[in-house]
Scaffold this motif. Structure first.
Motif, PDB file in Angstrom:
ATOM      1  N   MET A  41       0.526  -0.894  -0.132  1.00  0.00           N
ATOM      2  CA  MET A  41      -0.009   0.384   0.207  1.00  0.00           C
ATOM      3  C   MET A  41       0.870   1.097  -0.456  1.00  0.00           C
ATOM      4  O   MET A  41       1.863   1.050   0.699  1.00  0.00           O
ATOM      5  CB  MET A  41      -0.963   0.331   1.513  1.00  0.00           C
ATOM      6  N   LEU A  42       0.665   2.136  -0.465  1.00  0.00           N
ATOM      7  CA  LEU A  42       1.383   3.428  -1.334  1.00  0.00           C
ATOM      8  C   LEU A  42       0.758   4.609  -0.453  1.00  0.00           C
ATOM      9  O   LEU A  42      -0.393   4.247  -0.673  1.00  0.00           O
ATOM     10  CB  LEU A  42       1.813   3.544  -2.425  1.00  0.00           C
ATOM     11  N   ASP A  43       1.420   5.729  -0.067  1.00  0.00           N
ATOM     12  CA  ASP A  43       0.269   7.286  -0.263  1.00  0.00           C
ATOM     13  C   ASP A  43       0.100   7.457  -1.340  1.00  0.00           C
ATOM     14  O   ASP A  43       1.020   7.308  -2.779  1.00  0.00           O
ATOM     15  CB  ASP A  43       1.541   7.381   1.077  1.00  0.00           C
ATOM     16  N   ARG A  44      -0.096   8.620  -1.487  1.00  0.00           N
ATOM     17  CA  ARG A  44      -0.671   9.545  -2.343  1.00  0.00           C
ATOM     18  C   ARG A  44       0.678  10.263  -3.327  1.00  0.00           C
ATOM     19  O   ARG A  44       0.306  10.321  -4.653  1.00  0.00           O
ATOM     20  CB  ARG A  44      -1.924  10.584  -2.421  1.00  0.00           C
ATOM     21  N   ASP A  45       1.717  10.200  -3.284  1.00  0.00           N
ATOM     22  CA  ASP A  45       2.595  10.367  -2.736  1.00  0.00           C
ATOM     23  C   ASP A  45       4.085   8.885  -3.475  1.00  0.00           C
ATOM     24  O   ASP A  45       5.442   9.094  -3.922  1.00  0.00           O
ATOM     25  CB  ASP A  45       4.231  11.217  -2.477  1.00  0.00           C
ATOM     26  N   GLY A  46       3.401   8.213  -3.112  1.00  0.00           N
ATOM     27  CA  GLY A  46       4.079   6.756  -3.667  1.00  0.00           C
ATOM     28  C   GLY A  46       5.056   6.983  -2.290  1.00  0.00           C
ATOM     29  O   GLY A  46       5.856   5.496  -3.212  1.00  0.00           O
ATOM     30  N   LEU A 217      -3.003   4.917  -2.289  1.00  0.00           N
ATOM     31  CA  LEU A 217      -4.056   5.005  -1.382  1.00  0.00           C
ATOM     32  C   LEU A 217      -3.992   6.900  -1.466  1.00  0.00           C
ATOM     33  O   LEU A 217      -3.106   7.456  -1.916  1.00  0.00           O
ATOM     34  CB  LEU A 217      -4.441   4.920  -0.080  1.00  0.00           C
ATOM     35  N   SER A 218      -4.474   7.542  -1.656  1.00  0.00           N
ATOM     36  CA  SER A 218      -5.076   8.759  -1.375  1.00  0.00           C
ATOM     37  C   SER A 218      -4.460   9.581   0.216  1.00  0.00           C
ATOM     38  O   SER A 218      -4.808  10.800  -0.137  1.00  0.00           O
ATOM     39  CB  SER A 218      -6.675   9.405  -1.497  1.00  0.00           C
ATOM     40  N   ILE A 219      -3.857   8.660   0.967  1.00  0.00           N
ATOM     41  CA  ILE A 219      -3.690   9.319   2.207  1.00  0.00           C
ATOM     42  C   ILE A 219      -1.942   9.625   1.973  1.00  0.00           C
ATOM     43  O   ILE A 219      -1.554   9.499   1.365  1.00  0.00           O
ATOM     44  CB  ILE A 219      -3.420   8.252   3.250  1.00  0.00           C
ATOM     45  N   ASP A 220      -2.208  10.942   3.071  1.00  0.00           N
ATOM     46  CA  ASP A 220      -1.237  11.608   2.489  1.00  0.00           C
ATOM     47  C   ASP A 220      -0.492  11.806   3.503  1.00  0.00           C
ATOM     48  O   ASP A 220      -0.787  11.714   4.575  1.00  0.00           O
ATOM     49  CB  ASP A 220      -1.671  13.477   2.281  1.00  0.00           C
ATOM     50  N   MET A 221       0.724  10.938   3.940  1.00  0.00           N
ATOM     51  CA  MET A 221       1.944  10.162   4.928  1.00  0.00           C
ATOM     52  C   MET A 221       2.427  11.347   5.354  1.00  0.00           C
ATOM     53  O   MET A 221       1.956  11.301   6.756  1.00  0.00           O
ATOM     54  CB  MET A 221       2.981   9.530   4.045  1.00  0.00           C
ATOM     55  N   ASP A 222       1.961  12.722   5.101  1.00  0.00           N
ATOM     56  CA  ASP A 222       2.861  13.356   5.853  1.00  0.00           C
ATOM     57  C   ASP A 222       1.144  13.982   6.922  1.00  0.00           C
ATOM     58  O   ASP A 222       1.754  15.026   8.153  1.00  0.00           O
ATOM     59  CB  ASP A 222       3.308  15.061   5.161  1.00  0.00           C
ATOM     60  N   LEU A 223       0.371  14.714   6.063  1.00  0.00           N
ATOM     61  CA  LEU A 223      -0.418  14.777   7.290  1.00  0.00           C
ATOM     62  C   LEU A 223      -1.199  13.509   8.396  1.00  0.00           C
ATOM     63  O   LEU A 223      -1.529  14.478   8.703  1.00  0.00           O
ATOM     64  CB  LEU A 223      -1.840  15.218   6.290  1.00  0.00           C
ATOM     65  N   ASP A 242     -10.015  15.617   1.478  1.00  0.00           N
ATOM     66  CA  ASP A 242     -10.521  16.659  -0.071  1.00  0.00           C
ATOM     67  C   ASP A 242     -11.404  16.292  -0.578  1.00  0.00           C
ATOM     68  O   ASP A 242     -12.672  15.523  -0.852  1.00  0.00           O
ATOM     69  CB  ASP A 242      -9.603  16.618  -0.777  1.00  0.00           C
ATOM     70  N   PRO A 243     -12.967  17.616   0.360  1.00  0.00           N
ATOM     71  CA  PRO A 243     -14.553  17.548  -0.167  1.00  0.00           C
ATOM     72  C   PRO A 243     -14.519  17.165  -1.802  1.00  0.00           C
ATOM     73  O   PRO A 243     -15.618  17.344  -2.727  1.00  0.00           O
ATOM     74  CB  PRO A 243     -15.000  19.016  -0.182  1.00  0.00           C
ATOM     75  N   ARG A 244     -13.505  18.168  -2.442  1.00  0.00           N
ATOM     76  CA  ARG A 244     -13.947  17.997  -3.621  1.00  0.00           C
ATOM     77  C   ARG A 244     -13.302  16.686  -4.938  1.00  0.00           C
ATOM     78  O   ARG A 244     -14.325  16.711  -6.016  1.00  0.00           O
ATOM     79  CB  ARG A 244     -12.592  18.809  -4.849  1.00  0.00           C
ATOM     80  N   THR A 245     -12.759  15.828  -4.186  1.00  0.00           N
ATOM     81  CA  THR A 245     -13.349  14.462  -4.998  1.00  0.00           C
ATOM     82  C   THR A 245     -13.979  13.509  -3.935  1.00  0.00           C
ATOM     83  O   THR A 245     -13.334  11.888  -4.749  1.00  0.00           O
ATOM     84  CB  THR A 245     -11.491  14.368  -5.187  1.00  0.00           C
ATOM     85  N   GLY A 246     -13.811  14.014  -2.236  1.00  0.00           N
ATOM     86  CA  GLY A 246     -14.118  12.710  -1.564  1.00  0.00           C
ATOM     87  C   GLY A 246     -12.393  12.337  -1.400  1.00  0.00           C
ATOM     88  O   GLY A 246     -12.757  10.959  -0.625  1.00  0.00           O
ATOM     89  N   GLU A 247     -11.513  12.368  -1.665  1.00  0.00           N
ATOM     90  CA  GLU A 247     -10.085  11.624  -0.964  1.00  0.00           C
ATOM     91  C   GLU A 247      -9.503  12.057   0.310  1.00  0.00           C
ATOM     92  O   GLU A 247      -9.278  12.995   0.756  1.00  0.00           O
ATOM     93  CB  GLU A 247      -8.944  11.504  -2.011  1.00  0.00           C
ATOM     94  N   VAL A 248      -9.946  10.765   1.021  1.00  0.00           N
ATOM     95  CA  VAL A 248      -9.250  10.646   2.336  1.00  0.00           C
ATOM     96  C   VAL A 248      -8.222  10.543   2.722  1.00  0.00           C
ATOM     97  O   VAL A 248      -7.070  10.171   1.864  1.00  0.00           O
ATOM     98  CB  VAL A 248      -9.750   8.881   3.697  1.00  0.00           C
ATOM     99  N   LEU A 249      -7.513  12.275   3.032  1.00  0.00           N
ATOM    100  CA  LEU A 249      -5.862  12.237   3.280  1.00  0.00           C
ATOM    101  C   LEU A 249      -5.571  11.284   4.133  1.00  0.00           C
ATOM    102  O   LEU A 249      -3.877  11.792   4.626  1.00  0.00           O
ATOM    103  CB  LEU A 249      -5.929  13.976   3.501  1.00  0.00           C
ATOM    104  N   ALA A 250      -6.690  12.033   5.680  1.00  0.00           N
ATOM    105  CA  ALA A 250      -5.222  11.151   6.448  1.00  0.00           C
ATOM    106  C   ALA A 250      -6.650  10.472   8.246  1.00  0.00           C
ATOM    107  O   ALA A 250      -7.488  10.843   7.246  1.00  0.00           O
ATOM    108  CB  ALA A 250      -5.021  12.436   7.789  1.00  0.00           C
ATOM    109  N   MET A 251      -6.342   9.057   8.167  1.00  0.00           N
ATOM    110  CA  MET A 251      -7.767   8.908   9.157  1.00  0.00           C
ATOM    111  C   MET A 251      -6.379   8.195  10.562  1.00  0.00           C
ATOM    112  O   MET A 251      -5.995   7.433  10.335  1.00  0.00           O
ATOM    113  CB  MET A 251      -8.280   7.697   8.823  1.00  0.00           C
TER     114      MET A 251
END
Lengths: 619, 370
Positions: A41-46, A217-223, A242-251
């Motif tokens: 599983m990779l984050d959004r930046d790979g 994943l849409s997850i941003d590891m930094d966030l 991100d409300p524009r896409t629904g992508e979850v950045l952190a959970m």
């Protein structure tokens, strides 16, 4: 008599020769699966979030119990496993077929492997099994979203039409389970010649395994790192999307187990402990905690009021610190405020959102009635799963007349509406629901389905045609919460960022009941803050829950929102304009994967947490 | 007393040739079964050593007039009972049974010696019955003589060896003029006993758990292919997969990979049948038949009743061994732990056969009445 014996041989060797020939072949040739590695599983930046690591398990061959008994002390000594522990394991597995070896040490060290290798001839009952284990980031990083794996259960094996075999490792929870079919590869097969104790003596053919596919994943590891650190060890949850896409950045969900513990072997005792822990560490609070939203719900009430247009926009109430409805007194939170005034005085809608005046919304609730409130709450998704791509999401509850009739077989008491209007009473929501609602409202009524896969195609959305005026008033109110004097989120103000949002402080029990009980932390308020930026058409929306903190939403949960939003903008602004072409930005994440990601992230994070503390002390 | 033994030309060289041929098959197969598996290499050398020792004892025993041996029957019988008794107390335990006694750096299976002594004792007993028909008292006496050591051997427990005593008694009694009515009664009793053993509600009280398990796995070997039925099934697979021509020396997968249980000893016939096929089985069983016929011929030529009983006792014991062992290998009888004479690896068992054949030689050398 010899003749009779010869007839016996004739039957076996001439008449049934083919049958026994096949049986001898089945004996001799064994098909050994080669386990296909699960996809990463990779984050959004790979950057790598979940990986595999090779490992060995020590097997004990139990065909000959006398041999096992004879070598037990030597094995105990060589592997450093207490002999009583070995005996227990043998005892627990005595009902399994004897030819089936048991794993006596799931994580073999290199010293263990040396021991087995060098004693192959004099301790013939040990064997090692090459396995691939899941490696998650330490300290439960993103643990509830990634989930964990385990051996397939009997029901899972049956459900998948025997594609799974006993002992197969499958996703049990979270994304591991949701995307199991993608992550899980197809095991290969090696055909080998084995002797009677199962030792390989020769090699016939090999069919290579097909590794599982990796998912981004849409997850941003930094966030994510900031979110984890900012929430700290407080029980609660964070959802950033991100409300524009629904992508979850952190959970984030706290407390958290370490899924690496399950990747090896978890004892029944430890598992029981985790399950019976009153803090419920296995619960993903971001999607499973169903709690009263408190004042965050006032945004829904306000939207309902503006859209329904039965009450004029200029409507004002006078708040003396309490209000009387249906013969009962309802306090405004400000009445028991420890500092500042104990009343809000004359309030209109904007002021009421800013200061979170309960009396104003009590009145709105009374005037609108539960039907209208629950119509809007239901429309915006309370009581419905958001459809996020995680198993076991909870729906929350939007109380209504129909609901009490169905469940309690009674009529709705008008007094109940008063509490619901400020997000108390029977109403419950999950953090991800609130993030979706607030983000969707600020985006003009476009509610994207939250999801964790990056660049998902055809994300389902729900459109709610609010008037532009409504959206303006609501978002202005939430902007004011943070950026105008008297707002409950004033401490979150960030220079240059239009952070907006709404705090919520939800009682776990009523004020009256609390007074009767000693001040146990168990009954402290839950703190909420749902914030987003910028004030219209936001790029990021963060819902934070801090359970039983005893603090107000703005104080306990607000700083977490601010930290994440700040980190989001810091990262966004760091990218130097003009120097990065589209291609370069595509390749840089690949380079980034080579770096040991956690180390970098930890640094970013320490900075963030220091900042949090600084702000906390300041207040 | 002048020894009536003749010169070396009076040895039964045919018998010796058959004996050596069978031993050669055994050594070959022991080599094939063990040369490639760790910890067992060199077993065939040990077997050759036992064989050489056996031949020496055989020749030595053949020089000592069997009448002298028969004279000492009561003493030998006493030694036999004491030895069987002491092994129960002092013997070393293996696989849950006390069968071995440690002597001169070797473990000896006392019951092998007991078999030999019972042959001698029975020979003397039946030789001294001077009527043409055995009366019931004689039959019961003979039964007692065999019964006591049999009970002691059963106690070890060693059902297989205990069973060998029965045909020795039966053959002796038959030749000594057993009445048909008695034969019928004893056969019926035997059938009932076997029936009881195979009938679980009764066998519960008669047999040890491991013995019952063997019976069960004999009746239903496929039910638990890796558990107790494993040995019989693997043996049958080995025999069956050998086909008519066999897989070739050293090429039997069942043998080489260790699927055949104790492939160098009790189940050596399975290993042989796998690698040499039906043709090899024909050769081996042919040799055993020749051996038995040769023994019967020697019995017929014995000088006196005692000699005849001695040789027939040996023939009965060996014949029973071959029958039960081979029947077990093809799955027609339960596992009893009886080795195949001269082919199976084993010191005590090999020595027993050679000593028994030594007695036969002894009788033959003194066949001319002087």
């Amino acid at each position: 008599m010899i003749g009779v014996l010869l007839l016996g041989f004739w039957k076996l060797q001439v008449i049934d020769s083919d049958k026994y020939g096949q049986m001898a072949e089945q004996n001799r040739v064994r098909s050994i699966p080669i386990i296909a590695p699960r996809g990463r599983m990779l984050d959004r930046d790979g950057r790598v979030l979940v990986d595999n690591r090779p490992s060995f398990s020590v097997l004990l061959l139990r065909d000959d119990p006398k041999l096992v008994e004879q070598y037990l002390p030597a094995i105990s000594d060589g592997l450093g496993v207490p002999i009583d522990d070995l005996r227990d394991q043998l005892q627990n597995t005595r009902n399994l077929p004897k030819f089936q070896p048991i794993v006596i040490k799931p994580e073999a060290s290199s010293a263990d492997l040396d021991f087995i290798e060098s004693h192959r001839s004099d301790i013939p009952v040990l064997e090692m099994l090459s396995v691939s284990r899941r490696r998650y980031l330490p300290n439960g990083f993103l643990a509830h979203a990634t989930g964990y794996v385990g051996e397939a259960s009997e029901t899972q094996i049956e459900n998948r039409n025997s594609k799974l075999r006993p002992g197969d490792v499958v996703g049990k929870f979270g994304l591991e389970r949701q995307y199991n079919d993608i992550l899980m590869g197809t095991d290969g097969m090696r055909r080998v010649i084995v002797n009677s104790v199962g030792k390989e003596v020769d090699h016939l053919t090999q069919q290579d395994p097909i590794p599982g596919k990796q998912i981004q994943l849409s997850i941003d590891m930094d966030l994510q790192q900031v979110a984890e650190q900012s929430l700290g060890q407080r029980p609660g949850a964070v959802v950033a999307l991100d409300p524009r896409t629904g992508e979850v950045l952190a959970m984030v969900s706290r407390p958290t187990p370490d899924p690496n513990d399950f990747a090896v072997r978890i004892s029944a005792k430890e598992w029981k402990q985790l399950n019976e822990d009153p803090l419920k560490p296995l619960l993903n609070r971001a999607i499973q905690a169903q709690l009263a939203p408190g004042s965050v719900f006032k945004i829904v009430t306000a939207t309902a009021m503006l859209e329904d247009r039965q009450i004029p926009e200029s409507f004002t109430t006078y708040c003396p610190g309490y209000g009387t409805f249906y013969g009962r007194q309802f306090k405004c939170w400000v009445y028991s405020s420890k500092k500042g005034p104990t009343s809000h005085g004359s309030t209109d809608l904007h002021e009421a959102i800013l200061k979170s005046c309960d009396v104003f919304f009590y009145t709105i609730g009374m005037k609108m009635g539960i039907d209208r409130l629950s119509y809007y709450g239901d429309k915006m998704g309370i009581g419905h799963k958001t459809g996020i791509d995680l198993p076991s999401e909870e729906a929350g509850l939007m109380p209504s007349e129909a609901w009490v009739e169905r469940v309690f077989h009674r009529k709705w008491y008008a007094g109940e509406t008063i509490s619901v209007a400020i997000g108390q009473g029977a109403i419950t929501t999950t953090p991800v629901q609130l993030a979706r609602i607030i983000g969707g409202l600020a985006s003009g009524g476009v509610f994207k389905q939250p999801h964790l896969l990056k660049d998902a195609k055809d994300v389902p959305e729900q459109r709610f045609s609010f008037s532009e005026h409504t959206i303006e008033r609501i978002t202005d109110g939430m902007y004011g919460v943070v950026n105008q004097p008297g707002g409950t989120g004033g401490q979150l103000r960030l220079a240059g960022i239009e952070l907006s949002g709404k705090s919520g402080t939800a009682q776990v029990i009523g004020y009256g009941t609390r007074a009767k009980l000693s001040k146990q932390k168990k009954f402290e308020d839950n703190a909420w803050f749902v914030g987003y930026a910028p004030r219209r058409n936001p790029e990021i929306c963060v819902a934070v829950l801090v359970q039983e903190s005893g603090q107000h939403g703005g104080e306990a949960a607000g700083p977490v929102v601010r930290d994440i939003v700040k980190a989001y903008y810091d990262k966004k602004n760091r990218v130097p304009a003009g120097t990065v072409t589209a291609e370069a930005s595509n390749t840089s994440p690949v380079n980034a994967t080579a770096v040991v990601a956690p180390a970098v992230a930890v640094k970013a994070n320490e900075a963030a947490s220091v900042e949090t503390n600084g702000n906390g002390n300041e207040r | 007393m002048k020894d009536a033994a003749q010169g070396s030309r009076d040895y039964d060289w045919w018998l010796i040739a058959i004996l050596m041929a069978i031993c050669a098959l055994g050594v070959l197969e022991i080599y094939s079964a063990t040369h490639a598996s760790g910890g067992l290499e060199g077993m065939h050398y040990k077997q050759i050593r036992w064989l050489v020792f056996g031949f020496a004892i055989m020749f030595a025993l053949s020089r000592l007039d069997y009448h002298l041996i028969l004279d000492q029957a009561p003493l030998l019988y006493a030694i036999c009972l004491v030895a069987l008794g002491s092994v129960l107390v002092l013997g070393s335990s293996r696989f849950g049974a006390r069968r071995w006694i440690h002597l001169a750096g070797q473990d000896f299976q006392v019951s092998e010696l007991a078999k030999l002594i019972i042959i001698i004792v029975l020979a003397r007993f039946f030789a001294e019955v001077r009527s043409d028909e055995l009366d019931l008292r004689d039959v019961l006496k003979a039964g007692m003589l065999v019964g006591v050591p049999l009970a002691l051997i059963l106690k070890q427990p060693d059902l297989g060896t205990a069973l060998v005593l029965v045909p020795m008694l039966a053959v002796g009694a038959f030749l000594a003029g057993l009445k048909w009515i008695h034969a019928g009664i004893f056969t019926l009793a035997g059938v009932l006993l076997v029936g009881a053993v195979f009938y679980p509600p009764v066998s519960k009280h008669l047999l040890k758990p491991y013995q019952r398990e063997r019976i069960t796995s004999f009746l239903h070997p496929e039910e638990d292919a890796k558990g107790s039925g494993y040995q019989l099934l693997q043996s049958k697979i080995a025999v069956g997969s050998g086909g008519f021509w066999g897989k070739g020396f050293g090429n039997g997968s069942q043998n080489q990979l260790g699927y055949i249980p104790v492939r160098y000893s009790d189940f050596i016939m399975a290993a042989w049948a796998e690698e040499q096929g039906f043709k090899g089985v024909l050769l081996a069983l042919g040799l055993y038949m020749a051996l038995l016929l040769r023994l019967v011929q020697n019995a017929q030529r014995a000088k006196d009743r005692a000699g005849m009983f001695l040789v027939m006792g040996v023939a009965a014991a060996l014949g029973f061994h071959v029958l039960v062992n081979v029947a077990m290998v093809i799955g027609a009888m339960p596992v009893t732990g009886i080795p195949l004479p001269l082919m199976s690896y084993g010191g005590s068992a090999t020595l027993f056969v050679f000593m028994a054949i030594g007695l036969v030689m002894n009788v033959r050398l003194r066949r001319f009445v002087n």
